[in-house]
Design a protein around this motif. Structure first.
Motif, PDB file in Angstrom:
ATOM      1  N   ILE A  21      -0.971  -0.366   7.039  1.00  0.00           N
ATOM      2  CA  ILE A  21      -1.395  -1.595   8.131  1.00  0.00           C
ATOM      3  C   ILE A  21      -2.067  -1.979   8.517  1.00  0.00           C
ATOM      4  CG2 ILE A  21      -0.263  -2.361  10.573  1.00  0.00           C
ATOM      5  CD1 ILE A  21       1.870  -0.205   9.207  1.00  0.00           C
ATOM      6  N   VAL A  22      -3.539  -0.812   8.490  1.00  0.00           N
ATOM      7  CA  VAL A  22      -4.553  -0.292   9.785  1.00  0.00           C
ATOM      8  C   VAL A  22      -5.642  -1.696   9.255  1.00  0.00           C
ATOM      9  CG1 VAL A  22      -6.791   0.937  10.653  1.00  0.00           C
ATOM     10  CG2 VAL A  22      -4.241   1.389  10.763  1.00  0.00           C
ATOM     11  N   PHE A  23      -5.352  -1.479   8.037  1.00  0.00           N
ATOM     12  CA  PHE A  23      -6.311  -2.119   6.720  1.00  0.00           C
ATOM     13  C   PHE A  23      -5.568  -3.455   5.823  1.00  0.00           C
ATOM     14  CE2 PHE A  23      -7.915   2.329   7.282  1.00  0.00           C
ATOM     15  CZ  PHE A  23      -8.778   2.614   7.372  1.00  0.00           C
ATOM     16  N   ALA A  24      -6.627  -4.542   6.524  1.00  0.00           N
ATOM     17  CA  ALA A  24      -6.134  -5.584   5.959  1.00  0.00           C
ATOM     18  C   ALA A  24      -7.162  -6.340   4.404  1.00  0.00           C
ATOM     19  CB  ALA A  24      -6.382  -6.532   7.355  1.00  0.00           C
ATOM     20  N   GLU A  25      -7.763  -5.391   4.571  1.00  0.00           N
ATOM     21  CA  GLU A  25      -8.996  -6.324   3.068  1.00  0.00           C
ATOM     22  C   GLU A  25      -8.256  -5.116   1.731  1.00  0.00           C
ATOM     23  OE1 GLU A  25     -12.715  -7.018   1.006  1.00  0.00           O
ATOM     24  OE2 GLU A  25     -12.477  -6.484   3.147  1.00  0.00           O
ATOM     25  N   TRP A  26      -7.197  -5.301   0.494  1.00  0.00           N
ATOM     26  CA  TRP A  26      -7.095  -4.622   0.125  1.00  0.00           C
ATOM     27  C   TRP A  26      -6.595  -5.215  -0.801  1.00  0.00           C
ATOM     28  CZ3 TRP A  26      -1.559  -4.755  -2.189  1.00  0.00           C
ATOM     29  CH2 TRP A  26      -1.051  -5.476  -0.966  1.00  0.00           C
ATOM     30  N   GLU A  27      -5.781  -3.712  -2.649  1.00  0.00           N
ATOM     31  CA  GLU A  27      -6.214  -4.443  -3.587  1.00  0.00           C
ATOM     32  C   GLU A  27      -4.657  -3.325  -4.501  1.00  0.00           C
ATOM     33  OE1 GLU A  27      -9.508  -3.950  -5.792  1.00  0.00           O
ATOM     34  OE2 GLU A  27     -10.473  -5.780  -4.946  1.00  0.00           O
ATOM     35  N   THR A  28      -4.226  -3.950  -5.051  1.00  0.00           N
ATOM     36  CA  THR A  28      -3.644  -2.857  -6.199  1.00  0.00           C
ATOM     37  C   THR A  28      -3.935  -2.266  -7.231  1.00  0.00           C
ATOM     38  OG1 THR A  28      -2.147  -4.600  -6.836  1.00  0.00           O
ATOM     39  CG2 THR A  28      -1.323  -4.076  -4.805  1.00  0.00           C
ATOM     40  N   GLY A  29      -3.170  -1.571  -7.597  1.00  0.00           N
ATOM     41  CA  GLY A  29      -3.672  -0.628  -9.257  1.00  0.00           C
ATOM     42  C   GLY A  29      -2.953   0.457  -9.244  1.00  0.00           C
ATOM     43  N   VAL A  30      -2.748   0.458 -10.569  1.00  0.00           N
ATOM     44  CA  VAL A  30      -2.139   1.645 -11.274  1.00  0.00           C
ATOM     45  C   VAL A  30      -3.363   2.555 -12.246  1.00  0.00           C
ATOM     46  CG1 VAL A  30      -2.133  -0.003 -13.096  1.00  0.00           C
ATOM     47  CG2 VAL A  30      -0.259   2.442 -12.793  1.00  0.00           C
ATOM     48  N   SER A  31      -3.361   3.681 -11.877  1.00  0.00           N
ATOM     49  CA  SER A  31      -3.988   4.796 -12.634  1.00  0.00           C
ATOM     50  C   SER A  31      -3.216   5.910 -13.618  1.00  0.00           C
ATOM     51  CB  SER A  31      -4.796   5.857 -11.579  1.00  0.00           C
ATOM     52  OG  SER A  31      -5.444   6.881 -11.792  1.00  0.00           O
ATOM     53  N   HIS A  32      -3.070   5.955 -14.827  1.00  0.00           N
ATOM     54  CA  HIS A  32      -2.673   6.725 -15.688  1.00  0.00           C
ATOM     55  C   HIS A  32      -3.576   7.923 -16.271  1.00  0.00           C
ATOM     56  CE1 HIS A  32       0.232   3.795 -15.670  1.00  0.00           C
ATOM     57  NE2 HIS A  32      -0.604   3.016 -16.509  1.00  0.00           N
TER      58      HIS A  32
END
Length: 220
Positions: A21-32
């Motif tokens: 909610i606080v941070f508007a600039e974001w990306e998604t990802g995955v880490s194996h």
């Protein structure tokens, strides 16, 4: 489940979701992640930590590494290992290699049904291109395993926080905060999965990535 354990666990869940909610600039990802540890004697061991990560969801691999380390137990709670990590990062002009000798000093203790841990790491970073200067970086990771279990598989909540400090003008420039579940399907095997809030400094700005994390730990 006592009240203190429940309150701390729910507070960490709330903190993790609050970041969205606080941070508007974001990306998604995955880490194996894959960790393999082999006992060589009563005190000595070999350990390998490996990773493959994607960003913008699951379809864009951009980072990976493998390493080999020789370790020794120093006491009932302390251990140390020294080794080498080969790291790969995808840039706009292709893949860049990084060569990292590293030293780890780790502490781990069980208090009642709690498991607590802390790891200090020094990385000596050398790059294969002119896009980065050689430098030394310090990393510190704290880990808490809660005295709670869920379902017949004995899923156990854990929390991790790791910060990165580079001994140049960058200083403190990256942080991981991870909340997840782990379980042991059989002796010598541990499976982990969870959510990570990854924040990193680029220039004067901080960028955020929300990461699905998986882990497989094998002990021999």
């Amino acid at each position: 489940m006592n009240r203190a354990s429940k309150a701390l666990f729910l507070s960490l869940i709330s903190l993790s979701f609050l970041q969205n909610i606080v941070f508007a600039e974001w990306e998604t990802g995955v880490s194996h992640n894959l960790v393999i540890k082999k006992s060589l004697s009563e005190d000595w061991y070999w350990i390998s930590r490996n990773n493959l990560s994607s960003k913008s969801g699951y379809q864009n691999p951009f980072m990976g590494y493998f390493d080999y380390n020789l370790g020794r137990k120093l006491s009932g709670t302390w251990s140390a290992d020294i080794g080498y990590r080969q790291y790969f990062l995808k840039l706009s002009n292709g893949w860049r290699e990084e060569f990292r000798p590293q030293i780890n000093l780790s502490w781990r203790k069980t208090e009642g049904k709690w498991t607590l841990g802390n790891r200090h790491r020094l990385e000596f970073r050398h790059f294969s291109s002119d896009e980065g200067d050689d430098h030394v970086r310090y990393r510190n990771e704290t880990r808490i395993e809660f005295p709670l279990t869920f379902t017949k598989h004995q899923l156990r909540p854990y929390f991790e926080e790791e910060f990165f400090y580079q001994f140049t003008d960058l200083g403190f420039h990256m942080n991981y905060m991870t909340l997840g579940l782990s379980f042991k399907p059989k002796s010598g095997v541990k499976v982990k999965f969870g959510y990570r809030w990854h924040t990193q400094k680029f220039g004067e700005n901080w960028r955020n990535r929300h990461v699905f994390v998986t882990g497989l730990n094998l002990f021999f």
